[in-house]
Scaffold this active site. Structure first.
Site, PDB file in Angstrom:
ATOM      1  N   ASP A   5      21.537  55.086 -51.417  1.00 15.59           N
ATOM      2  CA  ASP A   5      20.184  55.387 -51.066  1.00 15.59           C
ATOM      3  C   ASP A   5      20.479  56.689 -49.926  1.00 15.59           C
ATOM      4  O   ASP A   5      19.873  57.585 -49.987  1.00 15.59           O
ATOM      5  CB  ASP A   5      19.375  54.337 -50.466  1.00 15.59           C
ATOM      6  CG  ASP A   5      18.732  53.515 -51.571  1.00 15.59           C
ATOM      7  OD1 ASP A   5      18.919  53.739 -52.523  1.00 15.59           O
ATOM      8  OD2 ASP A   5      17.679  52.615 -51.052  1.00 15.59           O
ATOM      9  N   HIS A  65       5.646  53.076 -49.404  1.00 15.56           N
ATOM     10  CA  HIS A  65       6.369  52.164 -48.891  1.00 15.56           C
ATOM     11  C   HIS A  65       5.946  51.787 -47.344  1.00 15.56           C
ATOM     12  O   HIS A  65       5.381  52.790 -46.674  1.00 15.56           O
ATOM     13  CB  HIS A  65       7.729  52.897 -48.581  1.00 15.56           C
ATOM     14  CG  HIS A  65       8.270  53.006 -49.988  1.00 15.56           C
ATOM     15  ND1 HIS A  65       8.228  54.209 -50.619  1.00 15.56           N
ATOM     16  CD2 HIS A  65       8.770  52.394 -51.009  1.00 15.56           C
ATOM     17  CE1 HIS A  65       8.999  54.266 -51.871  1.00 15.56           C
ATOM     18  NE2 HIS A  65       9.484  53.009 -51.996  1.00 15.56           N
ATOM     19  N   TYR A  89       8.575  61.553 -54.966  1.00 17.38           N
ATOM     20  CA  TYR A  89       9.651  62.157 -55.640  1.00 17.38           C
ATOM     21  C   TYR A  89       9.403  62.540 -57.086  1.00 17.38           C
ATOM     22  O   TYR A  89      10.381  62.940 -57.933  1.00 17.38           O
ATOM     23  CB  TYR A  89      10.248  60.559 -55.761  1.00 17.38           C
ATOM     24  CG  TYR A  89      10.598  60.314 -54.413  1.00 17.38           C
ATOM     25  CD1 TYR A  89      11.562  60.627 -53.653  1.00 17.38           C
ATOM     26  CD2 TYR A  89       9.945  59.228 -54.100  1.00 17.38           C
ATOM     27  CE1 TYR A  89      11.554  60.257 -52.398  1.00 17.38           C
ATOM     28  CE2 TYR A  89      10.242  58.738 -52.711  1.00 17.38           C
ATOM     29  CZ  TYR A  89      10.984  58.869 -52.023  1.00 17.38           C
ATOM     30  OH  TYR A  89      11.062  58.720 -50.814  1.00 17.38           O
ATOM     31  N   HIS A 113      11.715  55.267 -42.363  1.00 18.12           N
ATOM     32  CA  HIS A 113      12.632  54.056 -42.541  1.00 18.12           C
ATOM     33  C   HIS A 113      13.644  54.088 -41.654  1.00 18.12           C
ATOM     34  O   HIS A 113      14.527  52.887 -41.617  1.00 18.12           O
ATOM     35  CB  HIS A 113      12.976  53.985 -44.042  1.00 18.12           C
ATOM     36  CG  HIS A 113      12.048  53.691 -44.880  1.00 18.12           C
ATOM     37  ND1 HIS A 113      11.144  52.736 -45.015  1.00 18.12           N
ATOM     38  CD2 HIS A 113      11.705  54.376 -46.175  1.00 18.12           C
ATOM     39  CE1 HIS A 113      10.384  52.801 -46.028  1.00 18.12           C
ATOM     40  NE2 HIS A 113      10.575  53.847 -46.808  1.00 18.12           N
ATOM     41  N   ASP A 171       4.476  59.750 -52.104  1.00 18.05           N
ATOM     42  CA  ASP A 171       4.706  58.899 -53.221  1.00 18.05           C
ATOM     43  C   ASP A 171       3.638  57.830 -53.571  1.00 18.05           C
ATOM     44  O   ASP A 171       3.817  56.916 -54.746  1.00 18.05           O
ATOM     45  CB  ASP A 171       6.038  58.132 -52.953  1.00 18.05           C
ATOM     46  CG  ASP A 171       6.101  57.478 -51.617  1.00 18.05           C
ATOM     47  OD1 ASP A 171       5.109  57.910 -50.634  1.00 18.05           O
ATOM     48  OD2 ASP A 171       7.357  57.236 -51.131  1.00 18.05           O
ATOM     49  N   ASP A 230       2.285  56.339 -47.130  1.00 19.65           N
ATOM     50  CA  ASP A 230       3.315  56.631 -47.961  1.00 19.65           C
ATOM     51  C   ASP A 230       3.214  55.031 -48.773  1.00 19.65           C
ATOM     52  O   ASP A 230       2.589  54.173 -48.347  1.00 19.65           O
ATOM     53  CB  ASP A 230       4.580  56.361 -47.307  1.00 19.65           C
ATOM     54  CG  ASP A 230       5.843  56.860 -47.781  1.00 19.65           C
ATOM     55  OD1 ASP A 230       6.277  57.834 -47.852  1.00 19.65           O
ATOM     56  OD2 ASP A 230       6.187  55.815 -48.614  1.00 19.65           O
TER      57      ASP A 230
END
Length: 500
Positions: free
Chosen positions: A144, A223, A350, A186, A311, A221
């Site tokens: 990642d 996430h 993405y 993150h 995303d 987002d």
């Protein structure tokens, strides 16, 4: 009986909030009496476009250049003040990250990571989750957070943009500040995570706290915004609100549940709104607008930081929500309508043509301008062929929406219960006026707009043509010198044959 009465009261508050929230407040500002207008400033660093995570990696920083190219082609740059490109310093980055981790980011290179006999460098990097191979339950694996070329320069660039944007708001020179290269939510104190190395959002919030008593963080987002939430978990001056997909094995695992509400002095200042796959515009707004209207009423922030990860759009390579660009942008418009200093950041995303189209449209939303759906001809326009060269593309009709009416109602009830606990706690908190000092606005903004370099392919072609011309002239000069010094070459048949 008590529980049933409480649920009824919560539902009543939701209906009331939705009625008053409507499409937003469209409040005028002192600088812009027209409620639709705002003073917007914009950060763009061309150096980020060339950062390469690897051919197989989902993260493509060039999407920021694509968004910028669209913003430029629509003529939006003329309506915004431009922030000077200024990399964040090591000292500034260490305001959020551990010194040892920062030192690794500064010194690490792909060659050093991969070199024979460099096991100590590799193991040190992997201890911070940089270059580490992650293995999944389905048997797959990935890296990642690769040890990419120019890693430290990249981190400094996007973090510097978020700091500059935060300072523009604090200076009072802008109502809205934009940095689409930021939004790396993150990254943790001492490790990389989820394609993020430096948490520019936390850096920006800490800088804003030097000038504002309360800062609200909003994350749309797909996430969960785990890195930012963790950083301010015990802070009573920062409230974090994250709307995200929360399904089994979806990154980041084991975070972002509705009962995760903060700790210590920060209890009930972390708000999580988890969703299932397939959430559409209508369901998203049914949750977003009443929740955020109530947050604004209760927490009363003096500045807002909004992570606009794309995303959560339909058709993303990683996310499984089903928002349209217009639906995503409505969230930005709603937060803009409260007329509180607003910092807009990028984040995930993405399917890069969708990302660029979204962030360009949200730049127009920030400005209060409507732009044409037809994408202007420019050097990246071929990327939009799959969406018929339109800014807005249709959402997937095949995507099943797992968010039932019962699920949405339950989650809204849970969130409003958490907000009622915050409402009870707020009056007991005393906020002191921060003493942030003055900001040098001359160093912050360009006096005149920076010169745009234009189409990168045209630049490449022009440089090749210039090189060919130089080579031609050099060769011509050599031939002329030979002609001048060799009498034999003056013969007519030689001149004709070699065109001398």
């Amino acid at each position: 009986m008590f529980a049933a009465r409480r649920v009824f009261n919560v539902q009543k508050r939701i209906r009331s909030t939705m009625d008053t929230a409507g499409g937003g407040n469209s409040l005028p500002s002192a600088s812009c009496p027209d409620g639709q207008k705002r003073r917007v400033c914009y950060y763009y660093d061309a150096g980020i476009a060339n950062v390469d995570y690897g051919a197989e990696h989902c993260m493509v920083p060039r999407r920021v250049d694509m968004a910028h190219a669209l913003v430029r082609s629509y003529g939006l740059l003329d309506d915004m003040k431009r922030l000077r490109t200024r990399p964040a310093t090591e000292h500034e980055i260490r305001a959020v990250h551990d010194a040892e981790y920062v030192g690794l980011l500064r010194d690490l290179t792909p060659e050093g990571f991969s070199a024979y006999g460099s096991s100590s460098m590799r193991s040190k990097a992997e201890a911070f989750d940089v270059g580490k191979v992650l293995k999944y339950k389905n048997g797959g694996q990935s890296i990642d957070n690769p040890a990419i070329a120019g890693l430290w320069d990249y981190c400094q660039r996007y973090a510097g943009g978020s700091l500059a944007a935060a300072r523009a708001l604090a200076s009072g020179e802008a109502d809205i500040a934009i940095n689409w290269s930021g939004g790396m939510h993150h990254a943790c104190k001492a490790r990389a995570s989820g394609f993020c190395y430096v948490n520019d959002i936390s850096l920006a919030i800490k800088d804003l706290l030097r000038h504002f008593r309360r800062v609200l963080y909003v994350d749309i987002d797909v996430h969960h915004g785990d890195g930012v939430e963790t950083e301010f978990l015990e802070s009573y001056r920062v409230m974090t609100v994250s709307f995200h997909q929360r399904t089994m094995d979806f990154f980041p695992e084991n975070t972002g549940f509705v009962n995760d509400v903060g700790e210590g002095k920060g209890k009930y200042r972390a708000l999580n709104v988890p969703m299932k796959k397939g959430m559409d515009d209508e369901g998203y707004h049914r949750m977003f607008k009443p929740v955020m209207a109530k947050v604004m009423e209760v927490f009363q922030p003096e500045a807002i930081v909004m992570q606009c990860g794309a995303d959560s759009l339909s058709g993303d390579r990683l996310g499984r929500l089903n928002l349209s660009i217009a639906g995503h942008a409505q969230c930005v418009a709603f937060m803009r309508s409260f007329n509180v200093p607003l910092l807009l950041l990028g984040g995930g995303g993405y399917t890069i043509n969708h990302v660029a189209a979204c962030w360009c449209y949200e730049t127009a939303v920030a400005l209060g301008k409507e732009i044409d759906d037809n994408i202007p001809k420019h050097w990246y326009d071929h990327y939009y062929k799959s969406q018929s060269y339109k800014l807005h593309y249709p959402v997937s009709k095949a995507r099943r929406n797992d968010n039932t009416e019962k699920y949405i109602t339950k989650k809204i009830n849970d969130v409003f219960n958490n907000l009622s606990n915050l409402e009870e706690a707020m009056p007991s908190v005393q906020f002191k006026d921060p003493k942030g000092g003055s900001i040098d606005t001359k160093a912050l903004f360009y006096e005149s707009p920076p010169e745009e370099e234009g189409d990168p392919m045209e630049r490449l072609q022009r440089r090749c043509e210039e090189k060919d011309m130089r080579c031609f002239l050099v060769e011509l000069g050599k031939r002329q010198m030979t002609l001048d010094t060799d009498p034999q070459l003056h013969r007519p048949e030689v001149v004709k044959k070699y065109r001398l």
